[in-house]
Design an enzyme around this catalytic site. Structure first.
Site, PDB file in Angstrom:
ATOM      1  N   HIS A 196       5.115   5.431 -22.115  1.00 49.51           N
ATOM      2  CA  HIS A 196       5.661   6.755 -22.424  1.00 49.51           C
ATOM      3  C   HIS A 196       6.848   7.032 -21.527  1.00 49.51           C
ATOM      4  O   HIS A 196       7.145   6.252 -20.621  1.00 49.51           O
ATOM      5  CB  HIS A 196       4.580   7.839 -22.333  1.00 49.51           C
ATOM      6  CG  HIS A 196       4.039   8.089 -20.962  1.00 49.51           C
ATOM      7  ND1 HIS A 196       3.296   7.171 -20.259  1.00 49.51           N
ATOM      8  CD2 HIS A 196       4.142   9.176 -20.144  1.00 49.51           C
ATOM      9  CE1 HIS A 196       2.948   7.689 -19.091  1.00 49.51           C
ATOM     10  NE2 HIS A 196       3.460   8.907 -18.985  1.00 49.51           N
ATOM     11  N   ASP A 203       8.039   8.296 -13.775  1.00 47.12           N
ATOM     12  CA  ASP A 203       7.220   7.430 -12.914  1.00 47.12           C
ATOM     13  C   ASP A 203       6.690   6.212 -13.683  1.00 47.12           C
ATOM     14  O   ASP A 203       5.982   5.383 -13.102  1.00 47.12           O
ATOM     15  CB  ASP A 203       6.085   8.220 -12.237  1.00 47.12           C
ATOM     16  CG  ASP A 203       5.113   8.840 -13.209  1.00 47.12           C
ATOM     17  OD1 ASP A 203       5.550   9.335 -14.270  1.00 47.12           O
ATOM     18  OD2 ASP A 203       3.893   8.822 -12.934  1.00 47.12           O
ATOM     19  N   HIS A 204       7.039   6.090 -14.948  1.00 44.48           N
ATOM     20  CA  HIS A 204       6.665   4.910 -15.747  1.00 44.48           C
ATOM     21  C   HIS A 204       7.872   4.095 -16.210  1.00 44.48           C
ATOM     22  O   HIS A 204       7.723   2.921 -16.532  1.00 44.48           O
ATOM     23  CB  HIS A 204       5.815   5.332 -16.952  1.00 44.48           C
ATOM     24  CG  HIS A 204       4.487   5.907 -16.539  1.00 44.48           C
ATOM     25  ND1 HIS A 204       3.294   5.248 -16.699  1.00 44.48           N
ATOM     26  CD2 HIS A 204       4.191   7.070 -15.905  1.00 44.48           C
ATOM     27  CE1 HIS A 204       2.312   5.985 -16.193  1.00 44.48           C
ATOM     28  NE2 HIS A 204       2.833   7.100 -15.708  1.00 44.48           N
ATOM     29  N   HIS A 256      -0.819  13.193 -24.158  1.00 46.55           N
ATOM     30  CA  HIS A 256      -0.148  13.363 -22.857  1.00 46.55           C
ATOM     31  C   HIS A 256       1.342  13.584 -23.110  1.00 46.55           C
ATOM     32  O   HIS A 256       1.944  14.505 -22.557  1.00 46.55           O
ATOM     33  CB  HIS A 256      -0.399  12.129 -22.012  1.00 46.55           C
ATOM     34  CG  HIS A 256       0.283  12.128 -20.673  1.00 46.55           C
ATOM     35  ND1 HIS A 256      -0.052  12.996 -19.661  1.00 46.55           N
ATOM     36  CD2 HIS A 256       1.297  11.350 -20.183  1.00 46.55           C
ATOM     37  CE1 HIS A 256       0.726  12.754 -18.606  1.00 46.55           C
ATOM     38  NE2 HIS A 256       1.556  11.768 -18.900  1.00 46.55           N
ATOM     39  N   HIS A 292       7.783   9.231 -19.180  1.00 50.47           N
ATOM     40  CA  HIS A 292       7.845   9.876 -17.865  1.00 50.47           C
ATOM     41  C   HIS A 292       8.521   8.965 -16.834  1.00 50.47           C
ATOM     42  O   HIS A 292       8.277   7.756 -16.812  1.00 50.47           O
ATOM     43  CB  HIS A 292       6.446  10.282 -17.407  1.00 50.47           C
ATOM     44  CG  HIS A 292       5.923  11.489 -18.132  1.00 50.47           C
ATOM     45  ND1 HIS A 292       4.588  11.798 -18.214  1.00 50.47           N
ATOM     46  CD2 HIS A 292       6.588  12.473 -18.812  1.00 50.47           C
ATOM     47  CE1 HIS A 292       4.451  12.924 -18.910  1.00 50.47           C
ATOM     48  NE2 HIS A 292       5.639  13.347 -19.291  1.00 50.47           N
ATOM     49  N   HIS A 312      -2.481   5.104 -13.062  1.00 45.08           N
ATOM     50  CA  HIS A 312      -2.579   5.716 -11.725  1.00 45.08           C
ATOM     51  C   HIS A 312      -3.924   5.427 -11.069  1.00 45.08           C
ATOM     52  O   HIS A 312      -4.931   5.272 -11.745  1.00 45.08           O
ATOM     53  CB  HIS A 312      -2.441   7.246 -11.814  1.00 45.08           C
ATOM     54  CG  HIS A 312      -1.073   7.721 -12.187  1.00 45.08           C
ATOM     55  ND1 HIS A 312      -0.109   8.016 -11.255  1.00 45.08           N
ATOM     56  CD2 HIS A 312      -0.524   7.950 -13.394  1.00 45.08           C
ATOM     57  CE1 HIS A 312       0.991   8.429 -11.882  1.00 45.08           C
ATOM     58  NE2 HIS A 312       0.773   8.399 -13.180  1.00 45.08           N
ATOM     59  N   ASP A 328      -0.930   6.953 -19.213  1.00 50.05           N
ATOM     60  CA  ASP A 328      -1.518   8.205 -18.714  1.00 50.05           C
ATOM     61  C   ASP A 328      -2.376   8.893 -19.774  1.00 50.05           C
ATOM     62  O   ASP A 328      -2.439  10.123 -19.820  1.00 50.05           O
ATOM     63  CB  ASP A 328      -0.410   9.169 -18.264  1.00 50.05           C
ATOM     64  CG  ASP A 328       0.271   8.718 -16.981  1.00 50.05           C
ATOM     65  OD1 ASP A 328      -0.160   7.708 -16.391  1.00 50.05           O
ATOM     66  OD2 ASP A 328       1.240   9.384 -16.579  1.00 50.05           O
TER      67      ASP A 328
HETATM   68 ZN   LIG Z   1       2.891  10.541 -17.652  1.00 48.73          ZN
END
Ligand SMILES: [Zn+2]
Length: 254
Positions: A53, A57-58, A111, A55, A166, A128
């Protein structure tokens, strides 16, 4: 032989790395540095990048990885990820010939609006959406969407290894015990995962069998989970989507 290795990134992200003796593919590289260091240390060539996805942090590490490695980048068709070379959705599969691996794509919105999972080699890369003993927050989707995405994942075989994005497991188990204090499988999971963390090891992958036995978000039809949701709401509901929505909201405040 294929191996799946966690690279730690940012605060508590894992970049899952599928590798053999010569090549590697990475899932959700939130940063480039741990991947570049690993490839150099292990003398591996990058073969592909997969994103679940959009985001940061990915996907934040993708531009820097592409500066050094011209490889295909797979990710959800329906999300704004500028670096994708292969936009994918459910029904597509991702073939990585250098690793001899083919993964199928599952749409799991909730999400984010078009979040995907990759499934193959008895392994699930689910970003996530499904976490060890938890699930992602509903940023761009509804409780109903998230629940059906989780149900799709929960229908995979028990032995499926769950590689999520995570290290949230201990906090998730603490919440799960509030929801289901009498669940013995949860107590056993807590003891094992505490030991793993004390030794500095990831609690992942878990298995889908374990998730079905302990993850409250997959257990919204269990009487104990329904009762706890009712206590939280001060109401009497049994509809699984409403139970799910209640425990998701409760978790946000926990
Ligand atoms: Zn995420």
């Amino acid at each position: 032989m294929l191996d799946i290795v966690p690279l730690q990134a940012l605060k508590d992200n894992y970049i899952w790395t599928l590798r053999n003796a010569t090549h590697a593919a990475v899932v959700d590289p939130g940063e480039a540095r741990p991947v570049l260091e690993y490839l150099a240390r292990e003398k591996l060539q990058l073969a592909a990048i997969l994103a679940t996805h959009h985001h940061p942090d990915h996907v934040g590490g993708i531009p820097q990885l592409l500066e050094k490695h011209r490889v295909p980048v797979y990710g959800p068709k329906g999300e704004p990820i500028a670096t994708l070379t292969h936009p994918i959705a459910e029904g597509d599969s991702v073939r990585i010939p250098e690793l001899g691996v083919t993964l199928s794509v599952l749409d799991i919105p909730g999400h984010t609006r078009a979040h995907v999972a990759y499934y193959g080699v008895e392994s699930l890369f689910c970003g996530d959406t499904l976490f060890a003993c938890g699930c992602g927050r509903l940023f761009e989707g509804t409780a109903e969407q998230m629940m059906s995405s989780l149900a799709k994942l929960a229908a995979l075989p028990d032995a499926t290894r769950v590689y999520c994005g995570h290290e949230y497991t201990l906090a998730n188990i603490a919440f799960a015990q509030e929801v289901e204090p009498a669940n013995a499988a949860l107590a056993a999971r807590l003891a094992r995962d505490r030991r793993l963390r004390a030794d500095g090891k990831p609690t992942l992958p878990s298995t889908l069998g374990e998730e079905r036995a302990t993850n409250p978000f997959l257990r919204c039809r269990e009487p104990a989970v329904v009762d706890s949701a009712n206590k939280y709401l001060g109401a009497r509901i049994s509809d699984p989507v409403r139970v799910f929505a209640a425990i998701r909201e409760w978790k946000n405040r926990f």
